[in-house]
Design a protein around this motif. Structure first.
Motif, PDB file in Angstrom:
ATOM      1  N   GLU A  27       0.755  -1.181   0.115  1.00  0.00           N
ATOM      2  CA  GLU A  27       0.056   0.066   0.126  1.00  0.00           C
ATOM      3  C   GLU A  27       0.858   1.228  -0.123  1.00  0.00           C
ATOM      4  OE1 GLU A  27      -4.255   1.296   2.083  1.00  0.00           O
ATOM      5  OE2 GLU A  27      -2.384   0.983   3.646  1.00  0.00           O
ATOM      6  N   ALA A  28       2.048   1.182   0.837  1.00  0.00           N
ATOM      7  CA  ALA A  28       2.835   2.392   0.962  1.00  0.00           C
ATOM      8  C   ALA A  28       3.479   2.453  -0.403  1.00  0.00           C
ATOM      9  CB  ALA A  28       3.919   2.129   2.028  1.00  0.00           C
ATOM     10  N   LEU A  29       3.865   1.428  -1.348  1.00  0.00           N
ATOM     11  CA  LEU A  29       4.448   1.783  -2.383  1.00  0.00           C
ATOM     12  C   LEU A  29       3.490   2.092  -3.456  1.00  0.00           C
ATOM     13  CD1 LEU A  29       6.482  -1.742  -2.641  1.00  0.00           C
ATOM     14  CD2 LEU A  29       7.308   0.818  -2.386  1.00  0.00           C
ATOM     15  N   GLY A  30       2.173   2.259  -3.305  1.00  0.00           N
ATOM     16  CA  GLY A  30       1.237   2.775  -4.097  1.00  0.00           C
ATOM     17  C   GLY A  30       0.533   1.906  -5.113  1.00  0.00           C
ATOM     18  N   THR A  31       0.652   0.647  -4.726  1.00  0.00           N
ATOM     19  CA  THR A  31      -0.065  -0.440  -5.403  1.00  0.00           C
ATOM     20  C   THR A  31      -1.397  -0.270  -5.207  1.00  0.00           C
ATOM     21  OG1 THR A  31       1.767  -1.935  -4.713  1.00  0.00           O
ATOM     22  CG2 THR A  31      -0.175  -3.096  -5.826  1.00  0.00           C
ATOM     23  N   ASP A  32      -2.388  -0.590  -6.565  1.00  0.00           N
ATOM     24  CA  ASP A  32      -3.927  -0.264  -6.371  1.00  0.00           C
ATOM     25  C   ASP A  32      -4.314  -1.498  -5.402  1.00  0.00           C
ATOM     26  OD1 ASP A  32      -3.979   2.089  -8.181  1.00  0.00           O
ATOM     27  OD2 ASP A  32      -3.263   0.524  -9.751  1.00  0.00           O
ATOM     28  N   ASP A  33      -3.799  -2.646  -5.679  1.00  0.00           N
ATOM     29  CA  ASP A  33      -4.673  -4.041  -5.526  1.00  0.00           C
ATOM     30  C   ASP A  33      -3.732  -4.965  -4.691  1.00  0.00           C
ATOM     31  OD1 ASP A  33      -6.604  -3.005  -6.890  1.00  0.00           O
ATOM     32  OD2 ASP A  33      -7.136  -4.777  -8.041  1.00  0.00           O
ATOM     33  N   LEU A  34      -4.320  -5.840  -3.773  1.00  0.00           N
ATOM     34  CA  LEU A  34      -3.593  -6.965  -3.260  1.00  0.00           C
ATOM     35  C   LEU A  34      -4.459  -7.949  -3.535  1.00  0.00           C
ATOM     36  CD1 LEU A  34      -1.214  -8.524  -1.433  1.00  0.00           C
ATOM     37  CD2 LEU A  34      -2.499  -7.712   0.687  1.00  0.00           C
ATOM     38  N   TRP A  35      -4.110  -9.204  -4.101  1.00  0.00           N
ATOM     39  CA  TRP A  35      -4.851 -10.396  -4.172  1.00  0.00           C
ATOM     40  C   TRP A  35      -4.423 -11.580  -3.364  1.00  0.00           C
ATOM     41  CZ3 TRP A  35      -9.205 -10.956  -7.770  1.00  0.00           C
ATOM     42  CH2 TRP A  35      -9.418  -9.715  -8.245  1.00  0.00           C
ATOM     43  N   VAL A  36      -5.392 -12.030  -2.869  1.00  0.00           N
ATOM     44  CA  VAL A  36      -5.216 -13.369  -2.158  1.00  0.00           C
ATOM     45  C   VAL A  36      -5.750 -14.707  -2.724  1.00  0.00           C
ATOM     46  CG1 VAL A  36      -5.130 -11.967  -0.015  1.00  0.00           C
ATOM     47  CG2 VAL A  36      -7.072 -12.922  -0.697  1.00  0.00           C
ATOM     48  N   GLU A  57      -5.509   0.745   4.573  1.00  0.00           N
ATOM     49  CA  GLU A  57      -6.324   1.845   4.756  1.00  0.00           C
ATOM     50  C   GLU A  57      -7.181   2.237   3.190  1.00  0.00           C
ATOM     51  OE1 GLU A  57      -4.707   5.389   6.244  1.00  0.00           O
ATOM     52  OE2 GLU A  57      -4.260   4.669   8.353  1.00  0.00           O
ATOM     53  N   ARG A  58      -6.613   2.130   2.243  1.00  0.00           N
ATOM     54  CA  ARG A  58      -7.143   2.231   0.877  1.00  0.00           C
ATOM     55  C   ARG A  58      -6.958   1.205  -0.080  1.00  0.00           C
ATOM     56  NH1 ARG A  58      -3.967   1.983  -3.022  1.00  0.00           N
ATOM     57  NH2 ARG A  58      -1.668   2.336  -2.560  1.00  0.00           N
ATOM     58  N   LEU A  59      -6.121   0.212   0.237  1.00  0.00           N
ATOM     59  CA  LEU A  59      -5.559  -0.890  -0.869  1.00  0.00           C
ATOM     60  C   LEU A  59      -7.302  -1.567  -1.147  1.00  0.00           C
ATOM     61  CD1 LEU A  59      -3.035  -1.880  -1.740  1.00  0.00           C
ATOM     62  CD2 LEU A  59      -3.264  -3.679  -0.218  1.00  0.00           C
ATOM     63  N   ARG A  60      -7.287  -2.004  -2.415  1.00  0.00           N
ATOM     64  CA  ARG A  60      -8.205  -2.780  -2.716  1.00  0.00           C
ATOM     65  C   ARG A  60      -7.847  -4.474  -2.672  1.00  0.00           C
ATOM     66  NH1 ARG A  60     -11.393  -3.073  -8.553  1.00  0.00           N
ATOM     67  NH2 ARG A  60      -9.319  -4.086  -9.209  1.00  0.00           N
ATOM     68  N   VAL A  61      -8.739  -5.173  -2.406  1.00  0.00           N
ATOM     69  CA  VAL A  61      -8.174  -6.610  -2.033  1.00  0.00           C
ATOM     70  C   VAL A  61      -9.112  -7.654  -2.675  1.00  0.00           C
ATOM     71  CG1 VAL A  61      -8.112  -8.431  -0.336  1.00  0.00           C
ATOM     72  CG2 VAL A  61      -7.406  -6.171   0.333  1.00  0.00           C
ATOM     73  N   GLY A  62      -8.630  -8.225  -3.565  1.00  0.00           N
ATOM     74  CA  GLY A  62      -9.190  -9.343  -4.387  1.00  0.00           C
ATOM     75  C   GLY A  62      -9.060 -10.683  -3.832  1.00  0.00           C
ATOM     76  N   ILE A  63     -10.300 -11.531  -3.840  1.00  0.00           N
ATOM     77  CA  ILE A  63     -10.334 -12.783  -3.589  1.00  0.00           C
ATOM     78  C   ILE A  63     -10.057 -13.444  -5.004  1.00  0.00           C
ATOM     79  CG2 ILE A  63     -11.487 -14.722  -2.653  1.00  0.00           C
ATOM     80  CD1 ILE A  63     -12.996 -12.559  -0.962  1.00  0.00           C
ATOM     81  N   GLY A  64      -8.860 -14.164  -5.078  1.00  0.00           N
ATOM     82  CA  GLY A  64      -8.620 -15.151  -6.206  1.00  0.00           C
ATOM     83  C   GLY A  64      -8.213 -16.644  -6.341  1.00  0.00           C
ATOM     84  N   ILE A  65      -9.182 -17.277  -6.245  1.00  0.00           N
ATOM     85  CA  ILE A  65     -10.575 -17.291  -6.318  1.00  0.00           C
ATOM     86  C   ILE A  65     -11.116 -18.341  -5.340  1.00  0.00           C
ATOM     87  CG2 ILE A  65     -10.492 -16.702  -8.464  1.00  0.00           C
ATOM     88  CD1 ILE A  65     -10.936 -19.629  -9.401  1.00  0.00           C
ATOM     89  N   ALA A  66     -12.221 -17.992  -4.934  1.00  0.00           N
ATOM     90  CA  ALA A  66     -13.181 -18.996  -4.091  1.00  0.00           C
ATOM     91  C   ALA A  66     -13.538 -20.150  -5.006  1.00  0.00           C
ATOM     92  CB  ALA A  66     -14.055 -18.160  -3.269  1.00  0.00           C
ATOM     93  N   GLY A  89     -16.365  -0.744  -0.785  1.00  0.00           N
ATOM     94  CA  GLY A  89     -15.556  -0.486  -1.822  1.00  0.00           C
ATOM     95  C   GLY A  89     -14.170  -0.591  -2.211  1.00  0.00           C
ATOM     96  N   ARG A  90     -13.755  -1.688  -1.336  1.00  0.00           N
ATOM     97  CA  ARG A  90     -12.051  -2.068  -1.403  1.00  0.00           C
ATOM     98  C   ARG A  90     -12.234  -3.891  -1.502  1.00  0.00           C
ATOM     99  NH1 ARG A  90      -9.523  -0.763   3.963  1.00  0.00           N
ATOM    100  NH2 ARG A  90      -7.793  -1.777   2.850  1.00  0.00           N
ATOM    101  N   LEU A  91     -13.208  -4.224  -2.117  1.00  0.00           N
ATOM    102  CA  LEU A  91     -13.083  -5.798  -2.300  1.00  0.00           C
ATOM    103  C   LEU A  91     -13.868  -6.220  -3.353  1.00  0.00           C
ATOM    104  CD1 LEU A  91     -12.877  -8.437  -0.635  1.00  0.00           C
ATOM    105  CD2 LEU A  91     -15.230  -8.333  -0.070  1.00  0.00           C
ATOM    106  N   VAL A  92     -12.815  -7.066  -4.237  1.00  0.00           N
ATOM    107  CA  VAL A  92     -13.600  -7.821  -5.397  1.00  0.00           C
ATOM    108  C   VAL A  92     -13.520  -9.410  -4.915  1.00  0.00           C
ATOM    109  CG1 VAL A  92     -13.118  -8.258  -7.714  1.00  0.00           C
ATOM    110  CG2 VAL A  92     -12.148  -6.359  -7.021  1.00  0.00           C
ATOM    111  N   ALA A  93     -14.472  -9.731  -5.524  1.00  0.00           N
ATOM    112  CA  ALA A  93     -14.721 -11.259  -4.910  1.00  0.00           C
ATOM    113  C   ALA A  93     -14.706 -12.182  -6.321  1.00  0.00           C
ATOM    114  CB  ALA A  93     -16.325 -11.637  -4.548  1.00  0.00           C
ATOM    115  N   GLY A  94     -13.881 -12.985  -6.341  1.00  0.00           N
ATOM    116  CA  GLY A  94     -13.706 -13.959  -7.359  1.00  0.00           C
ATOM    117  C   GLY A  94     -14.060 -15.306  -7.091  1.00  0.00           C
ATOM    118  N   ILE A  95     -14.908 -15.992  -7.921  1.00  0.00           N
ATOM    119  CA  ILE A  95     -15.344 -17.216  -7.841  1.00  0.00           C
ATOM    120  C   ILE A  95     -14.864 -18.036  -9.005  1.00  0.00           C
ATOM    121  CG2 ILE A  95     -17.419 -18.747  -7.424  1.00  0.00           C
ATOM    122  CD1 ILE A  95     -18.726 -16.260  -6.496  1.00  0.00           C
TER     123      ILE A  95
END
Length: 289
Positions: A27-36, A57-66, A89-95
């Protein structure tokens, strides 16, 4: 040159105890997303997403994938809705389908993976919109299920499909808000993914998220080659036709740009080799982030 989001994967091989600090660093580096990742025997996707969201605080997190067979759509929607209420506003759900062998291993392999995924995507999206959902499908049965605390109307997380095969790519266009494309797929593959989604009925707002291996410099080259070789075997294609972002920092950044130019709204790097944060920092700088 097309603008695109840059994300980074928290690799499944990394100890989950390191996830909070890693999330804060990227997040501190300015990355937009973190995906788990949620792969059988490794880390839980929902719990990992919660850890990453709570640490930042602002990072969008993606679930990749359930994997759809492994999770009840009602429970999955409940979990996603809880995160979306707390971190709007900070989550993307991958299935996705889940790896067939793993689904058999735990006794949940469906008769029709296509039907199960489509029914799951439809049910989860309906529940997240706050609807009362009934499904009498080929694989799923839901009888008037409704979330008490759905996401806020303006913060319903997008639900995307992580798929590979042609029929599944069309299904993503029909039933999901985006397609998540696995590592090893290059620009031409992404154009084919867009075409398949459109055949399924996707509109211009259907997003493409591309995972790709990244290995910068000579120290990362052996790990990158190993990753590409293993993934080429899984994809059933030659190593030379398996896309990755490697070489110098400039070469790696240029490779990532080709994915954005080919239609990826988000490019997520899976970093190979030593010092992943240093590699990420150099590539972000080369991309002007």
């Amino acid at each position: 040159m097309t603008a695109f989001r840059i994300g980074v994967m928290y690799d499944r091989s990394w100890d989950p105890a390191g996830l909070p600090a890693f999330a804060r660093e990227v997040e501190a580096l300015g990355t937009d997303d973190l995906w788990v990742v949620e792969d059988l025997g490794w880390n839980g996707g929902i719990s990992a997403a919660a850890v990453a969201l709570g640490a930042t605080e602002r990072l969008r997190v993606g679930i990749g994938i359930a994997p759809a067979p492994l999770r009840s759509p009602a429970l999955l929607a409940m979990e996603v809705a809880t995160l979306a209420r707390v971190f709007p506003g900070r989550l993307v759900a991958g299935i996705g389908h889940g790896v067939r062998e793993w689904m058999r291993q735990v006794g949940v392999a469906p008769r029709s993976p296509l039907a199960l995924l489509e029914e799951t995507l439809t049910a989860v999206r309906g529940l997240l919109r706050g609807e009362r959902v009934t499904v009498d499908g080929r694989e799923l049965r839901l009888d008037g299920v409704e979330l008490v605390h759905p996401p806020a109307k303006d913060a319903v997380p997008p639900v995307i499909a992580g798929v590979v095969s042609p029929k599944s790519l069309e299904l993503a266009g029909r039933a999901a808000q985006g397609t998540l494309v696995a590592e090893g797929h290059g620009p031409e593959d992404l154009r084919a993914v867009r075409s398949a989604a459109e055949r399924g009925g996707a509109g211009a707002d259907h997003t493409i998220t591309a995972f790709t291996f990244l290995g910068v410099g000579e120290a990362a080259a052996p790990a990158l080659r190993e990753a590409v070789a293993g993934h080429a075997q899984w994809l059933g294609r030659e190593e030379s036709a398996t896309f990755a972002a490697g070489g110098t920092v400039a070469e790696a950044a240029a490779a990532l740009r080709t994915l954005g130019d080919a239609g990826a709204q988000t490019v997520v790097v899976r970093i190979c080799g030593p010092q992943p944060l240093a590699q990420l920092r150099e590539v972000l700088a080369a991309l002007g982030r």
